[in-house]
Design a protein around this motif. Structure first.
Motif, mmCIF file in Angstrom:
data_model
loop_
_atom_site.group_PDB
_atom_site.id
_atom_site.type_symbol
_atom_site.label_atom_id
_atom_site.label_comp_id
_atom_site.label_asym_id
_atom_site.label_seq_id
_atom_site.Cartn_x
_atom_site.Cartn_y
_atom_site.Cartn_z
ATOM 1 N N PHE A 110 1.011 -0.961 0.023
ATOM 2 C CA PHE A 110 0.088 0.465 -0.275
ATOM 3 C C PHE A 110 0.486 1.277 -0.036
ATOM 4 N N CYS A 111 1.977 1.158 -0.521
ATOM 5 C CA CYS A 111 2.803 2.434 -0.479
ATOM 6 C C CYS A 111 2.713 3.424 -1.502
ATOM 7 N N SER A 112 2.291 4.874 -1.478
ATOM 8 C CA SER A 112 1.330 4.950 -2.035
ATOM 9 C C SER A 112 2.396 5.484 -3.581
ATOM 10 N N GLN A 113 4.266 5.771 -3.078
ATOM 11 C CA GLN A 113 4.998 5.804 -4.569
ATOM 12 C C GLN A 113 4.955 4.471 -5.243
ATOM 13 N N CYS A 114 4.386 3.279 -5.382
ATOM 14 C CA CYS A 114 5.387 1.937 -5.899
ATOM 15 C C CYS A 114 4.302 1.445 -6.521
ATOM 16 N N PHE A 115 5.002 1.942 -8.054
ATOM 17 C CA PHE A 115 4.566 1.764 -9.137
ATOM 18 C C PHE A 115 5.726 1.377 -9.876
ATOM 19 N N ALA A 116 5.672 0.516 -11.438
ATOM 20 C CA ALA A 116 6.599 0.242 -11.845
ATOM 21 C C ALA A 116 5.999 -0.316 -13.611
ATOM 22 N N GLN A 117 7.645 -0.544 -14.360
ATOM 23 C CA GLN A 117 7.104 -1.395 -15.776
ATOM 24 C C GLN A 117 5.926 -1.078 -16.315
ATOM 25 N N SER A 118 6.951 -2.386 -17.348
ATOM 26 C CA SER A 118 5.668 -2.601 -18.895
ATOM 27 C C SER A 118 4.983 -1.310 -19.549
ATOM 28 N N THR A 119 5.600 -1.951 -20.855
ATOM 29 C CA THR A 119 5.501 -0.696 -22.278
ATOM 30 C C THR A 119 4.939 -1.811 -22.872
ATOM 31 N N LYS A 126 -3.921 -0.722 -23.564
ATOM 32 C CA LYS A 126 -3.831 -0.533 -22.271
ATOM 33 C C LYS A 126 -3.567 -2.396 -21.837
ATOM 34 N N GLU A 127 -3.583 -2.643 -21.163
ATOM 35 C CA GLU A 127 -2.791 -4.030 -21.045
ATOM 36 C C GLU A 127 -3.879 -5.221 -20.558
ATOM 37 N N ASN A 128 -4.752 -6.145 -21.330
ATOM 38 C CA ASN A 128 -5.168 -7.124 -21.588
ATOM 39 C C ASN A 128 -4.709 -8.281 -19.982
ATOM 40 N N TRP A 129 -3.509 -8.922 -20.359
ATOM 41 C CA TRP A 129 -3.201 -9.941 -19.897
ATOM 42 C C TRP A 129 -1.568 -10.483 -19.855
ATOM 43 N N LEU A 166 -6.602 3.122 -23.263
ATOM 44 C CA LEU A 166 -6.695 4.296 -21.654
ATOM 45 C C LEU A 166 -6.204 6.027 -21.306
ATOM 46 N N ASP A 167 -6.886 6.454 -20.989
ATOM 47 C CA ASP A 167 -6.265 7.748 -20.793
ATOM 48 C C ASP A 167 -6.560 8.524 -20.457
ATOM 49 N N GLY A 168 -5.294 7.963 -18.707
ATOM 50 C CA GLY A 168 -5.244 9.050 -17.981
ATOM 51 C C GLY A 168 -5.767 6.679 -17.214
#
Length: 354
Positions: free
Chosen positions: A21-30, A341-344, A71-73
Protein backbone atom coordinates in the motif's frame (compact mmCIF):
# COMPACT_ATOMS: atom_id res chain seq x y z
CA UNK A 1 10.82 -28.12 -2.31
CA UNK A 2 11.35 -25.93 0.76
CA UNK A 3 13.22 -26.30 4.04
CA UNK A 4 10.30 -25.74 6.40
CA UNK A 5 10.73 -23.82 9.64
CA UNK A 6 8.46 -22.59 12.41
CA UNK A 7 8.79 -18.94 11.37
CA UNK A 8 5.54 -17.08 11.89
CA UNK A 9 3.73 -15.77 8.81
CA UNK A 10 2.07 -13.00 10.82
CA UNK A 11 5.47 -11.73 11.95
CA UNK A 12 6.06 -10.57 8.37
CA UNK A 13 2.55 -9.44 7.50
CA UNK A 14 3.21 -5.81 8.49
CA UNK A 15 6.14 -5.68 6.03
CA UNK A 16 3.98 -7.03 3.22
CA UNK A 17 1.15 -4.63 3.99
CA UNK A 18 3.41 -1.59 4.04
CA UNK A 19 4.90 -2.71 0.73
CA UNK A 20 1.58 -3.29 -1.01
CA UNK A 21 0.00 0.00 0.00
CA UNK A 22 3.00 2.30 -0.48
CA UNK A 23 1.67 5.35 -2.34
CA UNK A 24 4.78 5.65 -4.55
CA UNK A 25 5.08 1.96 -5.47
CA UNK A 26 4.53 1.71 -9.18
CA UNK A 27 6.62 0.25 -12.05
CA UNK A 28 7.49 -1.09 -15.52
CA UNK A 29 5.97 -2.51 -18.73
CA UNK A 30 5.08 -1.07 -22.12
CA UNK A 31 4.31 -3.34 -25.11
CA UNK A 32 7.81 -3.05 -26.62
CA UNK A 33 9.45 -4.02 -23.33
CA UNK A 34 7.94 -7.45 -22.62
CA UNK A 35 11.33 -9.09 -23.13
CA UNK A 36 12.79 -7.35 -20.07
CA UNK A 37 12.85 -10.13 -17.49
CA UNK A 38 14.17 -9.93 -13.94
CA UNK A 39 16.48 -12.67 -12.75
CA UNK A 40 13.79 -13.99 -10.40
CA UNK A 41 11.52 -14.60 -13.39
CA UNK A 42 14.06 -16.88 -15.05
CA UNK A 43 16.09 -18.40 -12.23
CA UNK A 44 13.30 -19.28 -9.86
CA UNK A 45 14.75 -22.57 -8.56
CA UNK A 46 14.64 -22.68 -4.77
CA UNK A 47 18.00 -22.27 -3.05
CA UNK A 48 17.66 -25.64 -1.32
CA UNK A 49 20.36 -28.21 -2.18
CA UNK A 50 20.12 -29.87 -5.58
CA UNK A 51 20.81 -33.51 -6.39
CA UNK A 52 23.05 -32.33 -9.21
CA UNK A 53 26.60 -31.11 -8.67
CA UNK A 54 26.68 -29.36 -12.05
CA UNK A 55 27.19 -25.58 -11.87
CA UNK A 56 25.23 -25.08 -15.12
CA UNK A 57 21.51 -24.37 -15.43
CA UNK A 58 19.67 -24.10 -18.75
CA UNK A 59 16.40 -22.19 -18.90
CA UNK A 60 13.63 -21.44 -21.38
CA UNK A 61 10.82 -18.93 -20.91
CA UNK A 62 7.85 -18.08 -23.12
CA UNK A 63 5.84 -14.91 -22.49
CA UNK A 64 2.72 -13.67 -24.25
CA UNK A 65 0.99 -10.32 -23.83
CA UNK A 66 -2.14 -8.79 -25.36
CA UNK A 67 -3.00 -5.09 -25.52
CA UNK A 68 -6.54 -4.15 -26.52
CA UNK A 69 -8.63 -1.04 -25.91
CA UNK A 70 -7.40 2.36 -24.75
CA UNK A 71 -6.88 4.31 -21.56
CA UNK A 72 -6.30 8.02 -21.02
CA UNK A 73 -5.27 8.15 -17.40
CA UNK A 74 -7.65 5.59 -15.92
CA UNK A 75 -10.53 6.49 -18.27
CA UNK A 76 -11.43 3.90 -20.90
CA UNK A 77 -11.76 4.91 -24.55
CA UNK A 78 -13.18 2.92 -27.46
CA UNK A 79 -11.36 2.56 -30.78
CA UNK A 80 -13.96 4.87 -32.35
CA UNK A 81 -13.19 7.58 -29.79
CA UNK A 82 -9.49 7.42 -30.64
CA UNK A 83 -10.06 7.27 -34.45
CA UNK A 84 -10.41 10.67 -36.11
CA UNK A 85 -13.42 10.94 -38.44
CA UNK A 86 -13.00 13.90 -40.86
CA UNK A 87 -16.22 15.87 -41.33
CA UNK A 88 -17.68 14.62 -38.07
CA UNK A 89 -15.15 16.04 -35.63
CA UNK A 90 -12.06 18.26 -35.57
CA UNK A 91 -8.60 16.74 -35.50
CA UNK A 92 -7.01 17.06 -32.05
CA UNK A 93 -3.96 15.69 -30.25
CA UNK A 94 -6.20 12.95 -28.81
CA UNK A 95 -7.56 11.44 -32.03
CA UNK A 96 -5.68 9.91 -34.95
CA UNK A 97 -6.19 8.77 -38.56
CA UNK A 98 -4.62 5.38 -37.72
CA UNK A 99 -5.54 3.32 -34.64
CA UNK A 100 -3.97 0.02 -33.51
CA UNK A 101 -6.79 -2.21 -32.27
CA UNK A 102 -4.95 -5.28 -30.94
CA UNK A 103 -1.24 -5.63 -30.13
CA UNK A 104 0.15 -9.08 -29.36
CA UNK A 105 3.71 -9.87 -28.41
CA UNK A 106 5.53 -13.15 -27.88
CA UNK A 107 9.00 -13.58 -26.39
CA UNK A 108 11.03 -16.79 -26.33
CA UNK A 109 14.04 -16.45 -24.00
CA UNK A 110 16.85 -18.97 -23.66
CA UNK A 111 19.01 -18.56 -20.57
CA UNK A 112 22.24 -20.15 -19.43
CA UNK A 113 23.45 -19.70 -15.85
CA UNK A 114 26.72 -20.70 -14.21
CA UNK A 115 27.09 -21.01 -10.44
CA UNK A 116 30.53 -19.68 -9.53
CA UNK A 117 29.94 -20.39 -5.83
CA UNK A 118 26.93 -20.97 -3.54
CA UNK A 119 26.59 -17.17 -3.43
CA UNK A 120 27.49 -16.02 -6.96
CA UNK A 121 25.75 -16.87 -10.24
CA UNK A 122 26.26 -15.35 -13.69
CA UNK A 123 23.79 -15.69 -16.55
CA UNK A 124 23.21 -14.97 -20.22
CA UNK A 125 19.68 -14.27 -21.54
CA UNK A 126 18.91 -14.35 -25.27
CA UNK A 127 15.34 -13.33 -26.34
CA UNK A 128 13.56 -13.86 -29.64
CA UNK A 129 10.58 -11.54 -30.17
CA UNK A 130 7.53 -11.72 -32.42
CA UNK A 131 5.01 -8.87 -32.53
CA UNK A 132 1.78 -8.33 -34.44
CA UNK A 133 -0.50 -5.28 -34.52
CA UNK A 134 -3.96 -5.00 -36.09
CA UNK A 135 -5.02 -1.52 -37.27
CA UNK A 136 -7.98 0.46 -38.53
CA UNK A 137 -7.57 3.76 -40.41
CA UNK A 138 -9.37 6.38 -42.49
CA UNK A 139 -6.85 6.01 -45.35
CA UNK A 140 -8.06 4.33 -48.55
CA UNK A 141 -6.76 0.78 -49.11
CA UNK A 142 -5.67 0.74 -45.45
CA UNK A 143 -9.06 0.60 -43.74
CA UNK A 144 -7.75 -2.49 -41.94
CA UNK A 145 -4.19 -3.79 -42.04
CA UNK A 146 -1.73 -5.88 -40.00
CA UNK A 147 1.97 -5.32 -39.33
CA UNK A 148 4.34 -8.00 -38.01
CA UNK A 149 7.96 -7.96 -36.87
CA UNK A 150 10.17 -10.67 -35.44
CA UNK A 151 13.79 -11.28 -34.61
CA UNK A 152 16.49 -11.20 -31.95
CA UNK A 153 15.89 -8.91 -28.97
CA UNK A 154 18.36 -7.29 -26.58
CA UNK A 155 20.77 -9.83 -25.03
CA UNK A 156 21.37 -9.52 -21.28
CA UNK A 157 24.33 -10.56 -19.14
CA UNK A 158 23.69 -10.57 -15.41
CA UNK A 159 25.32 -11.48 -12.09
CA UNK A 160 23.40 -12.52 -8.98
CA UNK A 161 24.64 -12.63 -5.39
CA UNK A 162 22.68 -14.52 -2.70
CA UNK A 163 23.23 -14.66 1.02
CA UNK A 164 21.35 -16.09 4.00
CA UNK A 165 20.57 -13.97 7.06
CA UNK A 166 18.88 -16.81 8.92
CA UNK A 167 17.87 -20.43 8.55
CA UNK A 168 14.86 -19.49 6.42
CA UNK A 169 15.77 -16.04 5.09
CA UNK A 170 17.56 -15.33 1.82
CA UNK A 171 18.54 -12.04 0.18
CA UNK A 172 19.62 -11.66 -3.44
CA UNK A 173 20.87 -8.79 -5.56
CA UNK A 174 21.25 -8.81 -9.33
CA UNK A 175 22.94 -6.38 -11.67
CA UNK A 176 23.60 -6.64 -15.36
CA UNK A 177 24.08 -5.13 -18.78
CA UNK A 178 21.50 -5.29 -21.57
CA UNK A 179 23.14 -5.01 -25.00
CA UNK A 180 21.46 -3.22 -27.95
CA UNK A 181 21.32 -6.32 -30.17
CA UNK A 182 17.63 -5.94 -31.06
CA UNK A 183 16.73 -4.03 -34.22
CA UNK A 184 15.32 -0.49 -33.98
CA UNK A 185 15.12 -0.12 -37.77
CA UNK A 186 12.16 -2.42 -38.50
CA UNK A 187 10.04 -1.28 -41.48
CA UNK A 188 6.62 -2.12 -42.84
CA UNK A 189 3.87 -0.99 -45.20
CA UNK A 190 1.81 1.68 -43.42
CA UNK A 191 -0.60 4.43 -44.64
CA UNK A 192 2.06 7.07 -43.94
CA UNK A 193 3.59 6.78 -47.44
CA UNK A 194 3.92 4.32 -50.34
CA UNK A 195 6.21 1.35 -49.72
CA UNK A 196 7.88 0.39 -46.45
CA UNK A 197 8.56 2.97 -43.74
CA UNK A 198 10.03 3.04 -40.25
CA UNK A 199 7.65 1.37 -37.78
CA UNK A 200 6.54 2.80 -34.42
CA UNK A 201 8.29 2.13 -31.12
CA UNK A 202 5.95 -0.73 -30.19
CA UNK A 203 7.04 -2.71 -33.26
CA UNK A 204 10.79 -2.41 -32.72
CA UNK A 205 12.73 -5.36 -31.28
CA UNK A 206 15.19 -3.56 -29.00
CA UNK A 207 15.91 -0.33 -27.16
CA UNK A 208 18.98 0.71 -29.16
CA UNK A 209 20.77 1.76 -25.96
CA UNK A 210 22.94 0.13 -23.31
CA UNK A 211 20.64 -0.57 -20.37
CA UNK A 212 21.35 -1.65 -16.80
CA UNK A 213 18.90 -4.01 -15.03
CA UNK A 214 19.06 -3.97 -11.22
CA UNK A 215 17.24 -6.32 -8.80
CA UNK A 216 16.90 -6.86 -5.06
CA UNK A 217 14.92 -9.79 -3.63
CA UNK A 218 14.07 -11.08 -0.14
CA UNK A 219 12.68 -14.57 0.47
CA UNK A 220 11.30 -16.08 3.66
CA UNK A 221 11.10 -19.85 3.20
CA UNK A 222 8.85 -22.20 5.11
CA UNK A 223 5.36 -23.64 4.88
CA UNK A 224 4.24 -20.14 3.99
CA UNK A 225 6.85 -18.58 1.69
CA UNK A 226 7.02 -14.81 1.24
CA UNK A 227 9.03 -13.12 -1.53
CA UNK A 228 9.50 -9.35 -1.85
CA UNK A 229 11.40 -7.76 -4.72
CA UNK A 230 12.36 -4.46 -6.31
CA UNK A 231 13.80 -3.99 -9.79
CA UNK A 232 14.72 -1.23 -12.20
CA UNK A 233 15.91 -0.98 -15.78
CA UNK A 234 18.06 2.13 -16.21
CA UNK A 235 18.70 3.30 -19.78
CA UNK A 236 21.62 5.39 -20.96
CA UNK A 237 22.31 7.73 -23.86
CA UNK A 238 20.24 8.11 -27.02
CA UNK A 239 19.93 5.52 -29.77
CA UNK A 240 20.62 5.99 -33.48
CA UNK A 241 16.97 6.92 -34.12
CA UNK A 242 17.11 9.91 -31.73
CA UNK A 243 15.25 8.59 -28.69
CA UNK A 244 15.64 6.63 -25.47
CA UNK A 245 12.95 4.39 -24.00
CA UNK A 246 11.85 5.31 -20.49
CA UNK A 247 13.29 3.81 -17.33
CA UNK A 248 11.19 1.07 -15.73
CA UNK A 249 10.69 0.38 -12.01
CA UNK A 250 8.90 -2.49 -10.32
CA UNK A 251 7.99 -3.71 -6.83
CA UNK A 252 6.66 -7.22 -6.31
CA UNK A 253 5.22 -9.24 -3.45
CA UNK A 254 4.36 -12.93 -3.59
CA UNK A 255 2.97 -15.56 -1.25
CA UNK A 256 3.36 -19.26 -2.03
CA UNK A 257 2.58 -22.52 -0.30
CA UNK A 258 3.06 -26.21 -1.09
CA UNK A 259 -0.02 -28.22 -2.04
CA UNK A 260 1.98 -31.44 -2.51
CA UNK A 261 5.52 -32.73 -2.18
CA UNK A 262 6.51 -31.19 -5.54
CA UNK A 263 3.91 -28.50 -6.35
CA UNK A 264 3.65 -24.96 -5.01
CA UNK A 265 0.91 -22.47 -5.82
CA UNK A 266 1.51 -18.73 -5.55
CA UNK A 267 -0.13 -15.37 -5.89
CA UNK A 268 0.92 -11.77 -5.48
CA UNK A 269 0.82 -8.17 -6.59
CA UNK A 270 3.29 -6.08 -8.57
CA UNK A 271 3.30 -2.31 -8.60
CA UNK A 272 4.93 -0.91 -11.72
CA UNK A 273 5.95 2.42 -13.19
CA UNK A 274 7.33 3.26 -16.62
CA UNK A 275 8.60 6.60 -17.92
CA UNK A 276 7.54 8.01 -21.27
CA UNK A 277 10.00 7.97 -24.20
CA UNK A 278 12.69 10.67 -24.25
CA UNK A 279 13.29 12.27 -27.66
CA UNK A 280 11.58 10.92 -30.77
CA UNK A 281 12.09 9.16 -34.09
CA UNK A 282 11.40 11.92 -36.64
CA UNK A 283 10.80 9.33 -39.37
CA UNK A 284 7.46 8.52 -37.71
CA UNK A 285 6.06 12.04 -38.20
CA UNK A 286 3.88 13.42 -40.98
CA UNK A 287 3.86 16.96 -42.39
CA UNK A 288 0.78 18.26 -40.59
CA UNK A 289 -0.20 20.56 -37.70
CA UNK A 290 -0.82 17.24 -35.94
CA UNK A 291 2.37 15.30 -36.80
CA UNK A 292 1.52 11.98 -35.09
CA UNK A 293 -0.53 9.66 -37.35
CA UNK A 294 -1.19 7.21 -34.48
CA UNK A 295 -0.93 7.34 -30.71
CA UNK A 296 1.94 4.83 -30.76
CA UNK A 297 4.06 7.31 -32.77
CA UNK A 298 3.84 9.96 -30.01
CA UNK A 299 6.65 9.40 -27.44
CA UNK A 300 4.69 11.26 -24.76
CA UNK A 301 1.90 8.65 -24.93
CA UNK A 302 4.03 5.91 -23.38
CA UNK A 303 4.51 4.94 -19.76
CA UNK A 304 2.28 5.09 -16.74
CA UNK A 305 1.38 3.15 -13.60
CA UNK A 306 -0.03 -0.34 -13.16
CA UNK A 307 -1.01 -2.72 -10.40
CA UNK A 308 -0.87 -6.36 -11.57
CA UNK A 309 -2.34 -9.45 -9.92
CA UNK A 310 -0.26 -12.60 -10.43
CA UNK A 311 -1.19 -16.26 -9.86
CA UNK A 312 0.54 -19.48 -10.85
CA UNK A 313 2.19 -22.72 -9.87
CA UNK A 314 5.70 -24.17 -9.65
CA UNK A 315 6.19 -27.89 -10.27
CA UNK A 316 9.38 -29.70 -9.33
CA UNK A 317 9.07 -32.41 -11.99
CA UNK A 318 12.36 -34.03 -10.88
CA UNK A 319 15.05 -32.99 -8.43
CA UNK A 320 16.71 -30.84 -11.09
CA UNK A 321 13.87 -29.96 -13.50
CA UNK A 322 11.37 -27.21 -12.73
CA UNK A 323 8.29 -25.93 -14.57
CA UNK A 324 6.56 -22.66 -13.78
CA UNK A 325 3.24 -21.29 -15.06
CA UNK A 326 1.89 -17.86 -14.21
CA UNK A 327 -0.67 -15.33 -15.40
CA UNK A 328 -0.63 -11.56 -14.78
CA UNK A 329 -3.75 -9.43 -15.00
CA UNK A 330 -3.75 -5.65 -14.45
CA UNK A 331 -6.24 -4.65 -11.77
CA UNK A 332 -5.46 -0.94 -12.13
CA UNK A 333 -3.79 1.09 -14.88
CA UNK A 334 -3.14 4.82 -15.15
CA UNK A 335 -1.53 5.45 -18.54
CA UNK A 336 -0.16 8.44 -20.41
CA UNK A 337 -2.82 8.31 -23.08
CA UNK A 338 -4.62 7.70 -25.23
CA UNK A 339 -2.54 4.51 -24.95
CA UNK A 340 -3.28 0.81 -25.65
CA UNK A 341 -3.99 -0.92 -22.35
CA UNK A 342 -2.61 -4.27 -21.25
CA UNK A 343 -5.23 -7.03 -21.03
CA UNK A 344 -3.14 -9.87 -19.65
CA UNK A 345 0.26 -11.53 -19.74
CA UNK A 346 1.03 -15.23 -19.50
CA UNK A 347 4.34 -17.02 -18.97
CA UNK A 348 5.67 -20.58 -19.12
CA UNK A 349 9.19 -21.32 -17.87
CA UNK A 350 11.46 -24.37 -17.62
CA UNK A 351 14.82 -24.77 -15.92
CA UNK A 352 17.10 -27.81 -15.88
CA UNK A 353 20.39 -28.50 -14.16
CA UNK A 354 22.83 -29.76 -16.80
Amino acid sequence: MHSYTGASFMKYFKYIASFLFCSQCFAQSTPSELAEMSFDELFFIDSSPSASTSPWTLGYAYKFAEYKGYLDGDSSLSNDEVLWEPGNEPRTSDNFPVVPTVITQEVHTVSLAYEISPQWQVSLLVPYIRQETDHISIVGNYETFVIETDGLGDITTQATYRWNTGSAETWAIGFGLRLPTGSIDEEGDTPRAPGDQELPYTMQLGSGTYDFPLDVMYKLSGKHQITLGASANIRTGTNDRGYRLGNNYKLTSQYSTAISQRVDVFGGLSLVYSDSIHGQDDALLIDSPFPYPASITNPDLYGGKKVNLNIGLLWEATNDFYLKLDINKPVYQYLNGPQPKENWTGAFSLTKKL
